[in-house]
Design a protein around this motif. Structure first.
Motif, PDB file in Angstrom:
ATOM      1  N   GLY A  80       0.794  -1.228   0.000  1.00 54.58           N
ATOM      2  CA  GLY A  80       0.000   0.000   0.000  1.00 54.58           C
ATOM      3  C   GLY A  80       0.828   1.280   0.000  1.00 54.58           C
ATOM      4  O   GLY A  80       0.265   2.379  -0.099  1.00 54.58           O
ATOM      5  N   THR A  81       2.139   1.174   0.099  1.00 54.69           N
ATOM      6  CA  THR A  81       2.981   2.372   0.049  1.00 54.69           C
ATOM      7  C   THR A  81       2.765   3.089  -1.287  1.00 54.69           C
ATOM      8  O   THR A  81       2.788   2.462  -2.345  1.00 54.69           O
ATOM      9  N   VAL A  82       2.534   4.411  -1.197  1.00 52.89           N
ATOM     10  CA  VAL A  82       2.193   5.188  -2.394  1.00 52.89           C
ATOM     11  C   VAL A  82       3.380   6.039  -2.826  1.00 52.89           C
ATOM     12  O   VAL A  82       4.000   6.722  -2.014  1.00 52.89           O
ATOM     13  N   ILE A  83       3.705   5.987  -4.098  1.00 52.60           N
ATOM     14  CA  ILE A  83       4.737   6.859  -4.671  1.00 52.60           C
ATOM     15  C   ILE A  83       4.066   7.691  -5.760  1.00 52.60           C
ATOM     16  O   ILE A  83       3.577   7.141  -6.746  1.00 52.60           O
ATOM     17  N   ASP A  84       4.050   8.999  -5.574  1.00 59.17           N
ATOM     18  CA  ASP A  84       3.518   9.856  -6.634  1.00 59.17           C
ATOM     19  C   ASP A  84       4.685  10.426  -7.431  1.00 59.17           C
ATOM     20  O   ASP A  84       5.660  10.883  -6.855  1.00 59.17           O
ATOM     21  N   ALA A  85       4.576  10.371  -8.738  1.00 56.58           N
ATOM     22  CA  ALA A  85       5.650  10.899  -9.580  1.00 56.58           C
ATOM     23  C   ALA A  85       5.048  11.858 -10.592  1.00 56.58           C
ATOM     24  O   ALA A  85       3.879  11.731 -10.975  1.00 56.58           O
ATOM     25  N   TYR A  86       5.850  12.847 -10.970  1.00 55.83           N
ATOM     26  CA  TYR A  86       5.405  13.825 -11.961  1.00 55.83           C
ATOM     27  C   TYR A  86       6.409  13.808 -13.104  1.00 55.83           C
ATOM     28  O   TYR A  86       7.355  14.574 -13.120  1.00 55.83           O
ATOM     29  N   PRO A  87       6.206  12.888 -14.048  1.00 59.61           N
ATOM     30  CA  PRO A  87       7.184  12.720 -15.132  1.00 59.61           C
ATOM     31  C   PRO A  87       7.279  13.989 -15.978  1.00 59.61           C
ATOM     32  O   PRO A  87       6.346  14.801 -16.009  1.00 59.61           O
ATOM     33  N   ASP A  88       8.413  14.141 -16.659  1.00 60.72           N
ATOM     34  CA  ASP A  88       8.625  15.327 -17.498  1.00 60.72           C
ATOM     35  C   ASP A  88       7.600  15.370 -18.628  1.00 60.72           C
ATOM     36  O   ASP A  88       7.094  16.419 -18.992  1.00 60.72           O
ATOM     37  N   ALA A 358       9.718   6.767  -1.176  1.00 63.14           N
ATOM     38  CA  ALA A 358       8.763   7.680  -0.549  1.00 63.14           C
ATOM     39  C   ALA A 358       9.512   8.804   0.170  1.00 63.14           C
ATOM     40  O   ALA A 358       8.954   9.874   0.411  1.00 63.14           O
ATOM     41  N   ALA A 359      10.782   8.544   0.503  1.00 58.84           N
ATOM     42  CA  ALA A 359      11.581   9.549   1.207  1.00 58.84           C
ATOM     43  C   ALA A 359      12.106  10.643   0.276  1.00 58.84           C
ATOM     44  O   ALA A 359      12.538  11.696   0.726  1.00 58.84           O
ATOM     45  N   VAL A 360      12.062  10.400  -1.047  1.00 56.60           N
ATOM     46  CA  VAL A 360      12.517  11.419  -2.006  1.00 56.60           C
ATOM     47  C   VAL A 360      11.383  12.439  -2.183  1.00 56.60           C
ATOM     48  O   VAL A 360      10.246  12.050  -2.424  1.00 56.60           O
ATOM     49  N   PRO A 361      11.679  13.748  -2.035  1.00 57.51           N
ATOM     50  CA  PRO A 361      10.602  14.730  -2.199  1.00 57.51           C
ATOM     51  C   PRO A 361       9.965  14.632  -3.588  1.00 57.51           C
ATOM     52  O   PRO A 361      10.691  14.425  -4.572  1.00 57.51           O
ATOM     53  N   PRO A 362       8.632  14.775  -3.674  1.00 54.82           N
ATOM     54  CA  PRO A 362       7.911  14.561  -4.933  1.00 54.82           C
ATOM     55  C   PRO A 362       8.473  15.362  -6.097  1.00 54.82           C
ATOM     56  O   PRO A 362       8.566  14.839  -7.217  1.00 54.82           O
ATOM     57  N   GLU A 363       8.882  16.618  -5.850  1.00 56.24           N
ATOM     58  CA  GLU A 363       9.344  17.437  -6.972  1.00 56.24           C
ATOM     59  C   GLU A 363      10.665  16.905  -7.537  1.00 56.24           C
ATOM     60  O   GLU A 363      11.052  17.244  -8.646  1.00 56.24           O
ATOM     61  N   ARG A 364      11.353  16.060  -6.752  1.00 57.67           N
ATOM     62  CA  ARG A 364      12.610  15.502  -7.255  1.00 57.67           C
ATOM     63  C   ARG A 364      12.421  14.100  -7.811  1.00 57.67           C
ATOM     64  O   ARG A 364      13.388  13.426  -8.175  1.00 57.67           O
ATOM     65  N   ARG A 365      11.164  13.666  -7.911  1.00 56.79           N
ATOM     66  CA  ARG A 365      10.937  12.298  -8.370  1.00 56.79           C
ATOM     67  C   ARG A 365      10.830  12.190  -9.882  1.00 56.79           C
ATOM     68  O   ARG A 365       9.859  11.684 -10.408  1.00 56.79           O
ATOM     69  N   GLN A 369      15.974  10.752 -10.833  1.00 51.91           N
ATOM     70  CA  GLN A 369      16.162  10.933  -9.394  1.00 51.91           C
ATOM     71  C   GLN A 369      15.728   9.690  -8.636  1.00 51.91           C
ATOM     72  O   GLN A 369      16.386   9.258  -7.691  1.00 51.91           O
ATOM     73  N   ILE A 370      14.605   9.155  -9.058  1.00 53.17           N
ATOM     74  CA  ILE A 370      14.097   7.961  -8.388  1.00 53.17           C
ATOM     75  C   ILE A 370      15.105   6.836  -8.515  1.00 53.17           C
ATOM     76  O   ILE A 370      15.439   6.154  -7.563  1.00 53.17           O
ATOM     77  N   PHE A 371      15.610   6.710  -9.704  1.00 57.78           N
ATOM     78  CA  PHE A 371      16.556   5.636  -9.977  1.00 57.78           C
ATOM     79  C   PHE A 371      17.815   5.808  -9.120  1.00 57.78           C
ATOM     80  O   PHE A 371      18.307   4.881  -8.508  1.00 57.78           O
ATOM     81  N   LEU A 375      19.247   3.416  -6.168  1.00 62.33           N
ATOM     82  CA  LEU A 375      20.554   2.769  -6.276  1.00 62.33           C
ATOM     83  C   LEU A 375      21.389   3.022  -5.033  1.00 62.33           C
ATOM     84  O   LEU A 375      22.060   2.131  -4.527  1.00 62.33           O
ATOM     85  N   VAL A 376      21.326   4.254  -4.531  1.00 66.89           N
ATOM     86  CA  VAL A 376      22.147   4.607  -3.378  1.00 66.89           C
ATOM     87  C   VAL A 376      21.688   3.823  -2.147  1.00 66.89           C
ATOM     88  O   VAL A 376      22.481   3.301  -1.393  1.00 66.89           O
TER      89      VAL A 376
END
Ligand SMILES: Cc1cc2nc3c(=O)[nH]c(=O)nc-3n(C[C@H](O)[C@H](O)[C@H](O)COP(=O)(O)OP(=O)(O)OC[C@H]3O[C@@H](n4cnc5c(N)ncnc54)[C@H](O)[C@@H]3O)c2cc1C
Lengths: 390, 57
Positions: A80-88, A358-365, A369-371, A375-376
């Motif tokens: 149920g963890t939600v990841i929202d992304a705003y692709p280019d 989920a810890a990456v801020p949405p505007e950086r997704r 960035q997600i990748f 990886l890190v």
């Protein structure tokens, strides 16, 4: 309908219409044959495309094709963890009924002839080369001659196989899909959803593609090895009961999406295959509309050149394969590798990756960035990523 | 060797795409399996999204 044509196209989906249009624009006499009563119906599709992709394939976009404009994507992990992304790139949800019919109209405007209720039931062969089709139309069986036949007959294609091209897919490389267009629900009309997990759609995913704020295409695909044990229709009923209880159903369809590695042979003497018939959908996303149109255009142009030069051999037609490989074919190969990696993820691994993201801020997704974040923080991904790039 | 349950079939053609022997013909709302060509492998039964195909007992 007994006259000879330069080009006969089997199937009037996006691939067939764009092949017919390109060939007709290049001076060919073209006949397009469609087995169904009406072009664009039934709609066996979630109707999602990227804006860039559609513009590239169609040249310009007609507002009547568009149901909704998509600016965001939501991924839901098995826990149920939600990841929202705003692709280019933005996306559209189409009205494929209108879209497919419009593309066929444009092919006819360019000079092609269209015949519906016309089932291609075999190929005419002469010394191993294809020289036309056998067609059942209005209770009659007709032999129609053509210099080149373009098979655009979709996932259920047999045209390639009749010409000796091996397009059969083992069940593990076919997504078995069902979809219901639900209405009377509340959805964000600017956002698509992807739901992952073995309980939801093993070997695939479930989607929610909004057509407007109260209607959406809700469906899922699972690969053949899972569909043997439990049918996609059962998985979908379960998903809809949990996510959209009490929804009404505007339409329900089934369908198959080829998700194997790209085929190396798409042509033979007097024959070319485009779109789902050539297994050209993107194996990771299952998206095949744009690819079918791009392939159709290249095939139509190549066929016209070949006819003008009087060279109808596989050698002359293979220019299409080369151009396809240079453009979308390479992308499909890459996506197939990513799919193999993603398919190997357990639910547990998907959950952990989602929690990290989920810890990456949405505007950086952005995808990159997600990748990078993944990886890190999740070293096992590095090994799997290495498999993608080698 | 394979039964078609026409009341469940959506005529989507997914089975046609996986049939190893090209035994299946889908024409609008007719689905026909040629029993001479059918090898009885059941790939079509497995892939069918809606459970409209069954192995004969
Ligand atoms: C459930 C589902 C959801 C999907 N969602 C998306 C999505 O969101 N985005 C996306 O890009 N793609 C999606 N796809 C894939 C997309 O629908 C296809 O890739 C696309 O339609 C391929 O176009 P085409 O012209 O190759 O084939 P089709 O659109 O399948 O057209 C083939 C045509 O050929 C006709 N035909 C078949 N056999 C014969 C014959 N023997 N004689 C005459 N005519 C024949 C058929 O009736 C059909 O009209 C989805 C597919 C499914 C099943």
């Amino acid at each position: 309908m007994t006259a000879a044509y330069d080009i006969i196209v089997a199937g009037a989906g996006p691939g067939g219409s764009w092949a017919a249009k390109a060939a007709a624009e290049n001076g060919m006499s073209v006949l397009m044959l469609e087995k169904d009563r009406e072009v664009g119906i039934p709609v066996r599709c979630a109707e999602g495309v990227s804006v860039q992709g559609l513009e590239l394939a169609a040249g310009s976009v007609d507002a009547r094709w568009i149901a909704a404009t998509i600016t965001g994507a939501r991924f839901v992990a098995p826990n149920g963890t939600v990841i929202d992304a705003y692709p280019d790139d933005r996306g559209y949800i189409l009205h494929r009924r209108i879209f497919d019919s419009d593309l066929a109209e444009r092919a006819v405007q360019a000079g092609a002839r269209l015949q519906t209720n016309a089932f291609v039931c075999g190929l005419l062969l002469e010394g191993g080369r294809v020289c036309g089709v056998r067609c059942r139309c209005g209770g009659r069986t007709l032999d129609l001659k053509a210099r080149i036949v373009i098979g655009a007959d979709g996932t259920e294609s047999r045209v390639g196989r009749w010409a000796g091209l091996d397009t059969r897919l083992p069940p593990a490389l076919m997504e078995s899909c069902v979809q219901k267009t639900l209405t009377g629900i509340d959805v964000d009309p600017g956002r698509v959803e992807f739901h992952l997990g073995t309980m939801i759609a093993p070997g695939g995913y479930a989607w929610v593609f909004p057509k407007n704020a109260h209607t959406a295409n809700v469906g899922l695909g699972i690969t053949g090895e899972f569909a043997a044990a439990r049918k996609p229709a059962d998985y979908l009923d379960h998903f809809i009961e949990t996510r959209f209880p009490g929804a009404s159903v505007l339409a329900a369809v089934a369908g198959g999406v080829p998700v194997g590695p790209p085929l190396s042979r798409l042509t033979g003497d007097g024959i070319m295959l485009v779109g789902d018939a050539a297994r050209q959908a993107n194996p990771l996303t299952g998206g095949g509309i744009v690819n079918a149109m791009i392939a159709g255009r290249i095939a139509g142009e190549t066929a016209a050149r070949a006819v003008r030069k009087g060279r109808l051999t596989r050698h002359a037609l293979s220019a299409y394969e080369k151009e396809w490989e240079k453009t979308e074919g390479r992308q499909c190969r890459f996506s197939y590798r990513i799919k193999q990696v993603v398919d190997a993820f357990s639910d547990e691994e998907l959950n952990r990756t989602a929690e990290l993201l989920a810890a990456v801020p949405p505007e950086r997704r952005s995808a990159f960035q997600i990748f990078r974040a993944a990886l890190v923080r999740h070293p096992k991904l590095i090994l799997q990523a290495a498999k993608i790039f080698t | 060797m394979i039964d078609v349950l026409l009341e469940f079939c959506d005529f989507c053609g997914t089975c046609v795409g996986v049939c190893p022997t090209d035994a299946i013909t889908l024409e609008q709302v007719q689905l026909h399996i040629d029993s001479e060509l059918c090898a009885g492998c059941g790939d079509c039964v497995d892939i069918c999204p809606v459970g409209a195909l069954e192995r004969q007992a």
